[in-house]
Write a protein that holds these residues in place. Sequence first.
Motif, short mmCIF file in Angstrom:
data_model
loop_
_atom_site.label_atom_id
_atom_site.label_comp_id
_atom_site.label_asym_id
_atom_site.label_seq_id
_atom_site.Cartn_x
_atom_site.Cartn_y
_atom_site.Cartn_z
N CYS A 133 2.47 11.44 -54.63
CA CYS A 133 2.37 10.83 -53.31
C CYS A 133 3.63 11.12 -52.49
CB CYS A 133 2.19 9.32 -53.42
SG CYS A 133 0.67 8.84 -54.28
N PHE A 134 3.43 11.12 -51.18
CA PHE A 134 4.52 11.37 -50.23
C PHE A 134 4.63 10.16 -49.31
CE2 PHE A 134 2.95 15.32 -51.83
CZ PHE A 134 4.10 16.08 -52.03
N TYR A 135 5.86 9.88 -48.84
CA TYR A 135 6.15 8.60 -48.19
C TYR A 135 7.02 8.76 -46.94
CZ TYR A 135 4.67 6.74 -52.72
OH TYR A 135 3.95 6.45 -53.86
N ARG A 136 6.93 7.74 -46.09
CA ARG A 136 7.84 7.55 -44.97
C ARG A 136 8.65 6.29 -45.24
NH1 ARG A 136 4.34 6.67 -41.29
NH2 ARG A 136 4.25 8.81 -40.50
N HIS A 137 9.97 6.38 -45.06
CA HIS A 137 10.80 5.18 -45.20
C HIS A 137 10.64 4.35 -43.93
CE1 HIS A 137 14.82 3.04 -45.29
NE2 HIS A 137 14.20 2.64 -46.38
N ASP A 176 4.64 -0.18 -49.76
CA ASP A 176 5.23 -1.50 -49.96
C ASP A 176 6.10 -1.83 -48.74
OD1 ASP A 176 7.59 -0.05 -50.27
OD2 ASP A 176 7.85 -0.56 -52.39
N GLU A 177 6.96 -2.84 -48.85
CA GLU A 177 7.75 -3.26 -47.70
C GLU A 177 8.82 -2.23 -47.31
OE1 GLU A 177 9.65 -5.01 -51.42
OE2 GLU A 177 7.63 -4.80 -50.58
N ARG A 178 9.16 -1.33 -48.22
CA ARG A 178 10.18 -0.32 -47.94
C ARG A 178 9.59 1.02 -47.49
NH1 ARG A 178 12.22 -3.40 -52.33
NH2 ARG A 178 14.48 -3.79 -52.26
N TYR A 179 8.49 1.42 -48.09
CA TYR A 179 7.94 2.76 -47.89
C TYR A 179 6.45 2.71 -47.56
CZ TYR A 179 12.26 4.49 -50.00
OH TYR A 179 13.57 4.78 -50.26
N GLU A 180 6.04 3.62 -46.68
CA GLU A 180 4.64 3.79 -46.33
C GLU A 180 4.13 5.09 -46.95
OE1 GLU A 180 1.76 4.53 -42.42
OE2 GLU A 180 3.92 4.20 -42.18
N LYS A 181 3.06 5.02 -47.70
CA LYS A 181 2.48 6.23 -48.29
C LYS A 181 1.74 7.01 -47.21
CE LYS A 181 -1.07 5.92 -51.10
NZ LYS A 181 -1.87 5.69 -52.32
N ILE A 182 2.05 8.30 -47.07
CA ILE A 182 1.42 9.11 -46.02
C ILE A 182 0.53 10.22 -46.58
CG2 ILE A 182 3.13 8.57 -44.27
CD1 ILE A 182 4.56 11.17 -44.88
N LEU A 183 0.59 10.49 -47.87
CA LEU A 183 -0.35 11.43 -48.51
C LEU A 183 -0.42 11.12 -49.98
CD1 LEU A 183 -2.18 13.98 -48.30
CD2 LEU A 183 -0.17 15.33 -48.94
N HIS A 184 -1.64 11.07 -50.51
CA HIS A 184 -1.88 10.86 -51.94
C HIS A 184 -2.69 12.05 -52.44
CE1 HIS A 184 -2.92 7.93 -55.37
NE2 HIS A 184 -3.35 9.12 -55.73
N VAL A 185 -2.13 12.79 -53.40
CA VAL A 185 -2.80 13.94 -53.99
C VAL A 185 -3.12 13.60 -55.45
CG1 VAL A 185 -2.69 16.39 -54.52
CG2 VAL A 185 -1.53 15.52 -52.49
N ASP A 186 -4.40 13.58 -55.80
CA ASP A 186 -4.79 13.30 -57.18
C ASP A 186 -4.33 14.42 -58.10
OD1 ASP A 186 -6.08 10.89 -56.61
OD2 ASP A 186 -7.97 11.89 -56.16
N GLY A 187 -3.93 14.04 -59.32
CA GLY A 187 -3.59 15.02 -60.33
C GLY A 187 -4.83 15.50 -61.04
N TYR A 195 5.58 22.11 -51.97
CA TYR A 195 6.15 21.26 -50.91
C TYR A 195 7.67 21.39 -50.91
CZ TYR A 195 6.68 18.16 -54.97
OH TYR A 195 6.99 17.65 -56.22
N GLN A 196 8.26 21.01 -49.80
CA GLN A 196 9.72 21.00 -49.73
C GLN A 196 10.27 19.87 -50.60
OE1 GLN A 196 9.62 20.89 -45.31
NE2 GLN A 196 11.37 22.29 -45.43
N GLY A 197 11.27 20.18 -51.40
CA GLY A 197 11.87 19.16 -52.24
C GLY A 197 12.55 18.06 -51.47
N ALA A 198 12.79 18.27 -50.17
CA ALA A 198 13.43 17.26 -49.33
C ALA A 198 12.47 16.16 -48.90
CB ALA A 198 14.02 17.92 -48.09
N LEU A 199 11.17 16.33 -49.13
CA LEU A 199 10.21 15.29 -48.77
C LEU A 199 10.34 14.10 -49.73
CD1 LEU A 199 6.93 17.30 -48.05
CD2 LEU A 199 8.73 16.62 -46.46
N LEU A 200 10.24 12.90 -49.19
CA LEU A 200 10.24 11.71 -50.04
C LEU A 200 8.92 11.67 -50.80
CD1 LEU A 200 11.77 9.10 -47.57
CD2 LEU A 200 12.83 9.97 -49.66
N HIS A 201 9.00 11.64 -52.13
CA HIS A 201 7.79 11.71 -52.94
C HIS A 201 7.99 10.99 -54.26
CE1 HIS A 201 10.22 15.18 -54.26
NE2 HIS A 201 9.58 15.09 -55.43
N SER A 202 6.88 10.78 -54.95
CA SER A 202 6.91 10.12 -56.26
C SER A 202 5.63 10.46 -57.01
CB SER A 202 7.02 8.59 -56.09
OG SER A 202 6.97 7.94 -57.36
N GLY A 203 5.75 10.51 -58.33
CA GLY A 203 4.55 10.58 -59.14
C GLY A 203 3.77 9.27 -59.03
N PHE A 204 2.45 9.37 -59.04
CA PHE A 204 1.59 8.18 -59.02
C PHE A 204 1.09 7.96 -60.45
CE2 PHE A 204 -2.07 5.54 -58.29
CZ PHE A 204 -1.71 4.76 -57.20
#
Length: 231
Positions: A133-137, A176-187, A195-204
């Motif tokens: 997933c990718f996020y906006r702070h 959550d209260e800190r981050y908004e999810k802007i893209l969810h890619v299923d595994g 993707y650029q490594g500079a994007l805010l992201h996390s494993g789901f």
Amino acid sequence: MDIQVHEIGVEKNRVVVIDDFLPDATRAVEAAAGLSPFPPETGTAYPGLRRVVTPAEIAADAYMVALLEQAAPFIGGVFDADAFDLLEASFSLVTRRREDLAVAQRVPHFDSPDPGLLAVLHYLNDIPGTGTCFYRHRATGIERVTADLIPQLHAAAVQELAQFGQPNPGFIGDSDERYEKILHVDGRFNRLLIYQGALLHSGFIPEDFTFSEDPRTGRLTGNLFVQVSGR
């Protein structure tokens, strides 16, 4: 191949998603299994095991070469790259349980503020509910981190710690209260992300995840980091 190029967030940063990427992806799983057990990752905040692949591992290296060759046209075309250099090739497994995560592992991260560093992630097992997933702070609006934005992001994190307390145990998942999810890619097996490594992201990682250390059953990915030079 089924190819999608997502332009995400306010900045319209690009994320490439390609299904059925390699014709013989099952060979990569066997190559990874031949290198197990993987060592724990110590150089980054990756929550699990990582095995760097070198040319000495013939089967695994052949897979990484094929992955890079097939990804090259998308790296050049989508990210306007004249050329690129391979920085690292590895297999990875998420194995660190929620209760063992450090604070930094409970929130989205970025790999580098360098806009020319790209992550190439290849899913090698089907595990329902997993993904990336990718996020906006929320407080700063940051979606892609640059060197000059790091102090701002850090200062906001300090303020949020006072306001909200520690991030909840476990992987972030949805907004959550800190981050908004802007893209969810299923595994999905044989799905590739670039993707650029500079994007805010996390494993789901879902609640019923088993954290297997076996490359044949765990959340196995092939991972490349490349450095591009622009046109």
